[in-house]
Design a protein around this motif. Structure first.
Motif, PDB file in Angstrom:
ATOM      1  N   ASN A   1     -20.209  38.028 -18.493  1.00  0.00           N
ATOM      2  CA  ASN A   1     -20.981  36.958 -17.878  1.00  0.00           C
ATOM      3  C   ASN A   1     -20.216  36.348 -16.701  1.00  0.00           C
ATOM      4  O   ASN A   1     -20.805  36.082 -15.649  1.00  0.00           O
ATOM      5  CB  ASN A   1     -21.300  35.889 -18.923  1.00  0.00           C
ATOM      6  N   MET A   2     -18.932  36.139 -16.851  1.00  0.00           N
ATOM      7  CA  MET A   2     -18.136  35.560 -15.766  1.00  0.00           C
ATOM      8  C   MET A   2     -18.037  36.525 -14.583  1.00  0.00           C
ATOM      9  O   MET A   2     -18.108  36.098 -13.426  1.00  0.00           O
ATOM     10  CB  MET A   2     -16.739  35.181 -16.269  1.00  0.00           C
ATOM     11  N   ILE A   3     -17.901  37.806 -14.840  1.00  0.00           N
ATOM     12  CA  ILE A   3     -17.862  38.791 -13.757  1.00  0.00           C
ATOM     13  C   ILE A   3     -19.196  38.820 -13.027  1.00  0.00           C
ATOM     14  O   ILE A   3     -19.251  38.862 -11.786  1.00  0.00           O
ATOM     15  CB  ILE A   3     -17.494  40.190 -14.302  1.00  0.00           C
ATOM     16  N   ALA A   4     -20.303  38.778 -13.765  1.00  0.00           N
ATOM     17  CA  ALA A   4     -21.629  38.795 -13.140  1.00  0.00           C
ATOM     18  C   ALA A   4     -21.852  37.543 -12.294  1.00  0.00           C
ATOM     19  O   ALA A   4     -22.381  37.626 -11.180  1.00  0.00           O
ATOM     20  CB  ALA A   4     -22.709  38.907 -14.216  1.00  0.00           C
ATOM     21  N   LYS A   5     -21.446  36.377 -12.783  1.00  0.00           N
ATOM     22  CA  LYS A   5     -21.614  35.143 -12.007  1.00  0.00           C
ATOM     23  C   LYS A   5     -20.762  35.179 -10.736  1.00  0.00           C
ATOM     24  O   LYS A   5     -21.226  34.766  -9.667  1.00  0.00           O
ATOM     25  CB  LYS A   5     -21.234  33.928 -12.847  1.00  0.00           C
ATOM     26  N   ALA A   6     -19.543  35.664 -10.834  1.00  0.00           N
ATOM     27  CA  ALA A   6     -18.696  35.768  -9.645  1.00  0.00           C
ATOM     28  C   ALA A   6     -19.308  36.731  -8.634  1.00  0.00           C
ATOM     29  O   ALA A   6     -19.294  36.471  -7.421  1.00  0.00           O
ATOM     30  CB  ALA A   6     -17.298  36.225 -10.037  1.00  0.00           C
ATOM     31  N   HIS A   7     -19.874  37.818  -9.108  1.00  0.00           N
ATOM     32  CA  HIS A   7     -20.512  38.791  -8.216  1.00  0.00           C
ATOM     33  C   HIS A   7     -21.730  38.180  -7.530  1.00  0.00           C
ATOM     34  O   HIS A   7     -21.933  38.385  -6.321  1.00  0.00           O
ATOM     35  CB  HIS A   7     -20.896  40.039  -9.008  1.00  0.00           C
ATOM     36  N   LEU A   8     -22.540  37.439  -8.283  1.00  0.00           N
ATOM     37  CA  LEU A   8     -23.703  36.780  -7.674  1.00  0.00           C
ATOM     38  C   LEU A   8     -23.279  35.759  -6.621  1.00  0.00           C
ATOM     39  O   LEU A   8     -23.893  35.651  -5.561  1.00  0.00           O
ATOM     40  CB  LEU A   8     -24.548  36.096  -8.750  1.00  0.00           C
ATOM     41  N   HIS A   9     -22.225  35.011  -6.904  1.00  0.00           N
ATOM     42  CA  HIS A   9     -21.732  34.053  -5.916  1.00  0.00           C
ATOM     43  C   HIS A   9     -21.241  34.765  -4.656  1.00  0.00           C
ATOM     44  O   HIS A   9     -21.509  34.313  -3.542  1.00  0.00           O
ATOM     45  CB  HIS A   9     -20.596  33.205  -6.497  1.00  0.00           C
TER      46      HIS A   9
ATOM     47  N   TRP B   1     -31.642  27.391 -11.104  1.00  0.00           N
ATOM     48  CA  TRP B   1     -30.848  28.474 -11.661  1.00  0.00           C
ATOM     49  C   TRP B   1     -29.577  27.886 -12.242  1.00  0.00           C
ATOM     50  O   TRP B   1     -28.989  26.971 -11.681  1.00  0.00           O
ATOM     51  CB  TRP B   1     -30.471  29.492 -10.575  1.00  0.00           C
ATOM     52  N   ALA B   2     -29.112  28.405 -13.340  1.00  0.00           N
ATOM     53  CA  ALA B   2     -27.929  27.862 -14.000  1.00  0.00           C
ATOM     54  C   ALA B   2     -26.685  28.023 -13.122  1.00  0.00           C
ATOM     55  O   ALA B   2     -25.804  27.176 -13.127  1.00  0.00           O
ATOM     56  CB  ALA B   2     -27.703  28.564 -15.336  1.00  0.00           C
ATOM     57  N   THR B   3     -26.604  29.077 -12.349  1.00  0.00           N
ATOM     58  CA  THR B   3     -25.411  29.337 -11.555  1.00  0.00           C
ATOM     59  C   THR B   3     -25.424  28.611 -10.222  1.00  0.00           C
ATOM     60  O   THR B   3     -24.396  28.181  -9.740  1.00  0.00           O
ATOM     61  CB  THR B   3     -25.279  30.850 -11.298  1.00  0.00           C
ATOM     62  N   PHE B   4     -26.576  28.456  -9.614  1.00  0.00           N
ATOM     63  CA  PHE B   4     -26.658  27.930  -8.257  1.00  0.00           C
ATOM     64  C   PHE B   4     -27.388  26.596  -8.174  1.00  0.00           C
ATOM     65  O   PHE B   4     -27.847  26.207  -7.131  1.00  0.00           O
ATOM     66  CB  PHE B   4     -27.399  28.928  -7.362  1.00  0.00           C
ATOM     67  N   TRP B   5     -27.550  25.913  -9.270  1.00  0.00           N
ATOM     68  CA  TRP B   5     -28.419  24.747  -9.306  1.00  0.00           C
ATOM     69  C   TRP B   5     -27.710  23.483  -8.866  1.00  0.00           C
ATOM     70  O   TRP B   5     -26.616  23.178  -9.301  1.00  0.00           O
ATOM     71  CB  TRP B   5     -28.978  24.564 -10.696  1.00  0.00           C
ATOM     72  N   THR B   6     -28.349  22.748  -7.969  1.00  0.00           N
ATOM     73  CA  THR B   6     -27.927  21.412  -7.587  1.00  0.00           C
ATOM     74  C   THR B   6     -29.146  20.518  -7.764  1.00  0.00           C
ATOM     75  O   THR B   6     -30.215  20.830  -7.254  1.00  0.00           O
ATOM     76  CB  THR B   6     -27.478  21.367  -6.113  1.00  0.00           C
ATOM     77  N   PRO B   7     -29.014  19.410  -8.484  1.00  0.00           N
ATOM     78  CA  PRO B   7     -30.179  18.550  -8.681  1.00  0.00           C
ATOM     79  C   PRO B   7     -30.719  18.053  -7.351  1.00  0.00           C
ATOM     80  O   PRO B   7     -29.968  17.815  -6.412  1.00  0.00           O
ATOM     81  CB  PRO B   7     -29.632  17.397  -9.521  1.00  0.00           C
ATOM     82  N   LYS B   8     -32.035  17.911  -7.273  1.00  0.00           N
ATOM     83  CA  LYS B   8     -32.688  17.447  -6.044  1.00  0.00           C
ATOM     84  C   LYS B   8     -32.165  16.067  -5.643  1.00  0.00           C
ATOM     85  O   LYS B   8     -31.975  15.791  -4.476  1.00  0.00           O
ATOM     86  CB  LYS B   8     -34.204  17.397  -6.235  1.00  0.00           C
TER      87      LYS B   8
ATOM     88  N   GLN C   1     -28.806  12.650  -1.695  1.00  0.00           N
ATOM     89  CA  GLN C   1     -27.736  11.682  -1.483  1.00  0.00           C
ATOM     90  C   GLN C   1     -26.568  12.280  -0.708  1.00  0.00           C
ATOM     91  O   GLN C   1     -26.044  11.681   0.205  1.00  0.00           O
ATOM     92  CB  GLN C   1     -27.212  11.167  -2.823  1.00  0.00           C
ATOM     93  N   ASP C   2     -26.144  13.482  -1.116  1.00  0.00           N
ATOM     94  CA  ASP C   2     -24.943  14.082  -0.538  1.00  0.00           C
ATOM     95  C   ASP C   2     -25.217  15.088   0.544  1.00  0.00           C
ATOM     96  O   ASP C   2     -24.284  15.664   1.093  1.00  0.00           O
ATOM     97  CB  ASP C   2     -24.143  14.799  -1.655  1.00  0.00           C
ATOM     98  N   GLY C   3     -26.430  15.370   0.847  1.00  0.00           N
ATOM     99  CA  GLY C   3     -26.749  16.417   1.801  1.00  0.00           C
ATOM    100  C   GLY C   3     -26.941  17.729   1.080  1.00  0.00           C
ATOM    101  O   GLY C   3     -26.938  17.782  -0.146  1.00  0.00           O
ATOM    102  N   PRO C   4     -27.057  18.851   1.797  1.00  0.00           N
ATOM    103  CA  PRO C   4     -27.292  20.145   1.150  1.00  0.00           C
ATOM    104  C   PRO C   4     -26.087  20.564   0.308  1.00  0.00           C
ATOM    105  O   PRO C   4     -24.948  20.172   0.570  1.00  0.00           O
ATOM    106  CB  PRO C   4     -27.527  21.114   2.298  1.00  0.00           C
ATOM    107  N   ALA C   5     -26.371  21.359  -0.698  1.00  0.00           N
ATOM    108  CA  ALA C   5     -25.314  21.837  -1.580  1.00  0.00           C
ATOM    109  C   ALA C   5     -24.389  22.811  -0.852  1.00  0.00           C
ATOM    110  O   ALA C   5     -24.814  23.514   0.058  1.00  0.00           O
ATOM    111  CB  ALA C   5     -25.929  22.529  -2.798  1.00  0.00           C
ATOM    112  N   ASP C   6     -23.142  22.835  -1.250  1.00  0.00           N
ATOM    113  CA  ASP C   6     -22.143  23.740  -0.666  1.00  0.00           C
ATOM    114  C   ASP C   6     -22.405  25.149  -1.184  1.00  0.00           C
ATOM    115  O   ASP C   6     -22.336  25.385  -2.384  1.00  0.00           O
ATOM    116  CB  ASP C   6     -20.747  23.272  -1.069  1.00  0.00           C
ATOM    117  N   PRO C   7     -22.701  26.129  -0.315  1.00  0.00           N
ATOM    118  CA  PRO C   7     -22.987  27.480  -0.811  1.00  0.00           C
ATOM    119  C   PRO C   7     -21.774  28.174  -1.384  1.00  0.00           C
ATOM    120  O   PRO C   7     -21.896  29.149  -2.087  1.00  0.00           O
ATOM    121  CB  PRO C   7     -23.514  28.212   0.432  1.00  0.00           C
ATOM    122  N   GLY C   8     -20.572  27.684  -1.128  1.00  0.00           N
ATOM    123  CA  GLY C   8     -19.372  28.330  -1.634  1.00  0.00           C
ATOM    124  C   GLY C   8     -19.041  27.925  -3.054  1.00  0.00           C
ATOM    125  O   GLY C   8     -18.167  28.470  -3.674  1.00  0.00           O
ATOM    126  N   ARG C   9     -19.731  26.920  -3.598  1.00  0.00           N
ATOM    127  CA  ARG C   9     -19.428  26.487  -4.956  1.00  0.00           C
ATOM    128  C   ARG C   9     -20.118  27.297  -5.967  1.00  0.00           C
ATOM    129  O   ARG C   9     -21.144  27.787  -5.874  1.00  0.00           O
ATOM    130  CB  ARG C   9     -19.832  25.025  -5.162  1.00  0.00           C
TER     131      ARG C   9
END
Length: 141
Positions: free
Chosen positions: A86-94, A121-128, A133-141
């Motif tokens: 699961n961790m390898i798959a999440k890193a690959h998706l990122h 999505w559980a991996t890329f989710w940032t609450p609306k 408040q903070d601007g767009p989510a950081d794509p590198g996180r």
């Protein structure tokens, strides 16, 4: 040792060897990282688990004392293999989302499809609310 125990041990070793062979073959022959994860995490885990189960039957049936080592190894293997996959798959998706690893064999589109409703999505989710408040989510996180 009884014939029933011998038959059980023989069948488990053959089953374990077949699963390990199929899992190793899948690891070598499948085209991309996401498909290659299935070989070692599913088939090979079952193969090693079958061989360890055969060992757990063989030694007490042959008169030796019982040991929990094989059981602990099996439990450790069954717990750690899915977590590491699961961790390898999440890193690959990122890496693909940030365009650090463009592997055409994966068949993953440039962007993930939009999730339904407010779940994300559980991996890329940032609450609306955090995005506003903070601007767009950081794509590198």
């Amino acid at each position: 040792m009884s014939p029933v125990a011998e038959l059980a041990v023989s069948l488990l070793i053959l089953l374990g060897g077949a699963f390990a062979l199929i899992g190793s073959w899948g690891l070598v022959r499948l085209p991309s990282l996401m498909t290659r994860l299935h070989g070692p995490t599913k088939a090979t885990t079952l193969g090693v688990g079958s061989c360890l189960l055969a060992s757990m039957i063989y030694f007490p049936a042959s008169g030796a004392s019982w040991s929990a080592h094989e059981l602990l190894i099996t439990l450790f293997l069954f717990i750690t293999a899915p977590v590491s996959a699961n961790m390898i798959a999440k890193a690959h998706l990122h890496r693909q989302r940030c365009r650090l690893d463009a592997d055409a064999a994966d068949g993953i589109k440039a962007e993930l499809p939009e999730p339904s409703a407010d779940t994300g999505w559980a991996t890329f989710w940032t609450p609306k609310s955090a995005e506003k408040q903070d601007g767009p989510a950081d794509p590198g996180r």
